[in-house]
Scaffold this motif. Structure first.
Motif, PDB file in Angstrom:
ATOM      1  N   MET A   1      27.914  25.942  91.021  1.00  0.00           N
ATOM      2  CA  MET A   1      29.241  25.602  90.528  1.00  0.00           C
ATOM      3  C   MET A   1      29.446  26.317  89.195  1.00  0.00           C
ATOM      4  SD  MET A   1      30.898  21.881  89.506  1.00  0.00           S
ATOM      5  CE  MET A   1      30.733  21.209  91.129  1.00  0.00           C
ATOM      6  N   THR A   2      30.573  27.009  89.080  1.00  0.00           N
ATOM      7  CA  THR A   2      30.882  27.675  87.822  1.00  0.00           C
ATOM      8  C   THR A   2      31.512  26.684  86.850  1.00  0.00           C
ATOM      9  OG1 THR A   2      33.070  28.356  88.586  1.00  0.00           O
ATOM     10  CG2 THR A   2      31.262  29.905  88.963  1.00  0.00           C
ATOM     11  N   GLU A   3      31.494  27.033  85.568  1.00  0.00           N
ATOM     12  CA  GLU A   3      32.014  26.122  84.558  1.00  0.00           C
ATOM     13  C   GLU A   3      33.540  26.044  84.582  1.00  0.00           C
ATOM     14  OE1 GLU A   3      31.519  25.550  79.818  1.00  0.00           O
ATOM     15  OE2 GLU A   3      29.743  25.998  80.998  1.00  0.00           O
ATOM     16  N   GLN A   4      34.197  27.219  84.499  1.00  0.00           N
ATOM     17  CA  GLN A   4      35.665  27.223  84.515  1.00  0.00           C
ATOM     18  C   GLN A   4      36.159  28.402  85.339  1.00  0.00           C
ATOM     19  OE1 GLN A   4      38.397  28.446  81.137  1.00  0.00           O
ATOM     20  NE2 GLN A   4      38.822  26.247  81.160  1.00  0.00           N
ATOM     21  N   ARG A   5      37.230  28.183  86.052  1.00  0.00           N
ATOM     22  CA  ARG A   5      37.858  29.251  86.808  1.00  0.00           C
ATOM     23  C   ARG A   5      39.304  29.360  86.366  1.00  0.00           C
ATOM     24  NH1 ARG A   5      39.202  29.761  93.192  1.00  0.00           N
ATOM     25  NH2 ARG A   5      40.412  31.677  92.999  1.00  0.00           N
ATOM     26  N   ARG A   6      39.740  30.578  86.163  1.00  0.00           N
ATOM     27  CA  ARG A   6      41.132  30.836  85.815  1.00  0.00           C
ATOM     28  C   ARG A   6      41.845  31.292  87.083  1.00  0.00           C
ATOM     29  NH1 ARG A   6      43.198  34.735  80.956  1.00  0.00           N
ATOM     30  NH2 ARG A   6      45.429  34.550  81.364  1.00  0.00           N
ATOM     31  N   GLN A  85      34.079  24.511  90.738  1.00  0.00           N
ATOM     32  CA  GLN A  85      34.027  24.762  89.305  1.00  0.00           C
ATOM     33  C   GLN A  85      34.226  23.450  88.561  1.00  0.00           C
ATOM     34  OE1 GLN A  85      36.665  26.729  91.169  1.00  0.00           O
ATOM     35  NE2 GLN A  85      37.361  24.636  91.356  1.00  0.00           N
ATOM     36  N   GLU A  86      33.757  23.427  87.316  1.00  0.00           N
ATOM     37  CA  GLU A  86      33.926  22.229  86.492  1.00  0.00           C
ATOM     38  C   GLU A  86      35.389  22.006  86.142  1.00  0.00           C
ATOM     39  OE1 GLU A  86      31.850  19.814  85.377  1.00  0.00           O
ATOM     40  OE2 GLU A  86      30.264  20.678  86.596  1.00  0.00           O
ATOM     41  N   SER A  87      36.124  23.101  85.859  1.00  0.00           N
ATOM     42  CA  SER A  87      37.530  22.956  85.484  1.00  0.00           C
ATOM     43  C   SER A  87      38.313  24.187  85.923  1.00  0.00           C
ATOM     44  CB  SER A  87      37.680  22.750  83.969  1.00  0.00           C
ATOM     45  OG  SER A  87      37.254  23.905  83.265  1.00  0.00           O
ATOM     46  N   LEU A  88      39.609  24.013  86.008  1.00  0.00           N
ATOM     47  CA  LEU A  88      40.529  25.095  86.342  1.00  0.00           C
ATOM     48  C   LEU A  88      41.419  25.381  85.148  1.00  0.00           C
ATOM     49  CD1 LEU A  88      41.701  23.992  89.901  1.00  0.00           C
ATOM     50  CD2 LEU A  88      40.177  25.898  89.343  1.00  0.00           C
ATOM     51  N   ARG A  89      41.770  26.641  85.000  1.00  0.00           N
ATOM     52  CA  ARG A  89      42.712  27.037  83.954  1.00  0.00           C
ATOM     53  C   ARG A  89      43.834  27.814  84.631  1.00  0.00           C
ATOM     54  NH1 ARG A  89      41.590  30.407  78.405  1.00  0.00           N
ATOM     55  NH2 ARG A  89      43.794  30.688  77.918  1.00  0.00           N
ATOM     56  N   ILE A  90      45.046  27.410  84.320  1.00  0.00           N
ATOM     57  CA  ILE A  90      46.226  28.070  84.885  1.00  0.00           C
ATOM     58  C   ILE A  90      47.171  28.346  83.727  1.00  0.00           C
ATOM     59  CG2 ILE A  90      48.110  27.895  86.541  1.00  0.00           C
ATOM     60  CD1 ILE A  90      46.345  25.691  87.958  1.00  0.00           C
ATOM     61  N   ASP A  91      47.371  29.618  83.407  1.00  0.00           N
ATOM     62  CA  ASP A  91      48.220  30.029  82.297  1.00  0.00           C
ATOM     63  C   ASP A  91      49.554  30.542  82.809  1.00  0.00           C
ATOM     64  OD1 ASP A  91      46.236  29.454  80.431  1.00  0.00           O
ATOM     65  OD2 ASP A  91      45.413  31.483  80.489  1.00  0.00           O
ATOM     66  N   SER A  92      50.639  30.064  82.224  1.00  0.00           N
ATOM     67  CA  SER A  92      51.969  30.502  82.651  1.00  0.00           C
ATOM     68  C   SER A  92      52.149  32.005  82.469  1.00  0.00           C
ATOM     69  CB  SER A  92      53.055  29.736  81.902  1.00  0.00           C
ATOM     70  OG  SER A  92      52.998  30.008  80.517  1.00  0.00           O
ATOM     71  N   LYS A  93      51.469  32.605  81.490  1.00  0.00           N
ATOM     72  CA  LYS A  93      51.634  34.047  81.243  1.00  0.00           C
ATOM     73  C   LYS A  93      51.190  34.893  82.433  1.00  0.00           C
ATOM     74  CE  LYS A  93      47.314  34.553  78.687  1.00  0.00           C
ATOM     75  NZ  LYS A  93      46.765  34.791  77.370  1.00  0.00           N
ATOM     76  N   ASP A  94      50.339  34.360  83.282  1.00  0.00           N
ATOM     77  CA  ASP A  94      49.892  35.103  84.454  1.00  0.00           C
ATOM     78  C   ASP A  94      50.946  35.146  85.561  1.00  0.00           C
ATOM     79  OD1 ASP A  94      47.338  35.704  83.408  1.00  0.00           O
ATOM     80  OD2 ASP A  94      46.595  33.724  84.006  1.00  0.00           O
TER      81      ASP A  94
END
Length: 192
Positions: A1-6, A85-94
């Motif tokens: 499991m990865t720590e964070q995924r974007r 993954q431990e957490s997900l990151r979703i940035d509006s700029k993407d």
């Protein structure tokens, strides 16, 4: 499991943005591992196991969940799942450079907000069933600060670091007396 995924691709954003898939992902995060049958029971709304299985496969296709080892004594035909993954990151700029990306990100944001609101309302309805210590520890606050965009980014980074420190502590400490705690943070500019 990865720590964070974007999540930075539109296909994965759309796959994750389905309300049932988000609920299933959240349930897996709470449980650690589960089967489609267990998750269907958790939903408690009559959702068919076959539909849950379908949506789990869609999440897996996008690498959001993965198969987990089977528990002892379980049915060998059932697949066990866990978050990838431990957490997900979703940035509006993407996603803001195309109308489709911006619309998909906004739709996802609405689903996230709705689910967070539902969790908090469920707590309020069940608050009397929690111990006095948990009732006293709960917080609902809002703040109004006059900031620049850079200051808001710095504030958010600092708050994330504090929560991450407590998450790590909770994963490694004695589980006695611990509960999963929702920490919802919204920081955005406002006018009138």
């Amino acid at each position: 499991m990865t720590e964070q995924r974007r999540i930075a691709d539109l296909a994965t954003l759309k796959a994750f943005g389905h309300p049932l898939r988000m609920r299933l992902y959240g349930a897996l995060k709470m449980r650690g591992t589960a089967t489609a049958s267990q998750l269907a029971d958790d939903l408690d709304d009559g959702t068919a196991v076959s539909l849950v299985s379908y949506h789990l496969r869609k999440l897996a296709e996008h690498g959001l969940i993965e198969e987990a080892g089977r528990s002892e004594g379980g049915d060998a035909r059932e697949r066990w799942w866990q978050a990838a993954q431990e957490s997900l990151r979703i940035d509006s700029k993407d996603f803001r450079d195309t109308p489709e990306g911006a619309a998909a990100h906004t739709a996802l944001s609405h689903v996230i907000y709705d689910q967070r609101r539902d969790h908090y309302l469920r707590f309020l309805e069940q608050r009397a069933g929690w111990s006095a210590e948990w009732q006293d520890a709960h917080d609902s606050s809002d703040f109004m600060a006059r900031l620049t965009p850079d200051e808001l980014k710095q504030l958010t980074a600092e708050l994330h670091a504090v929560v991450a420190r407590y998450e790590k502590q909770g994963r490694t400490a004695d589980p006695e007396g611990r509960e999963t705690v929702g920490v919802h943070l919204y920081a955005f500019p406002m006018r009138g």
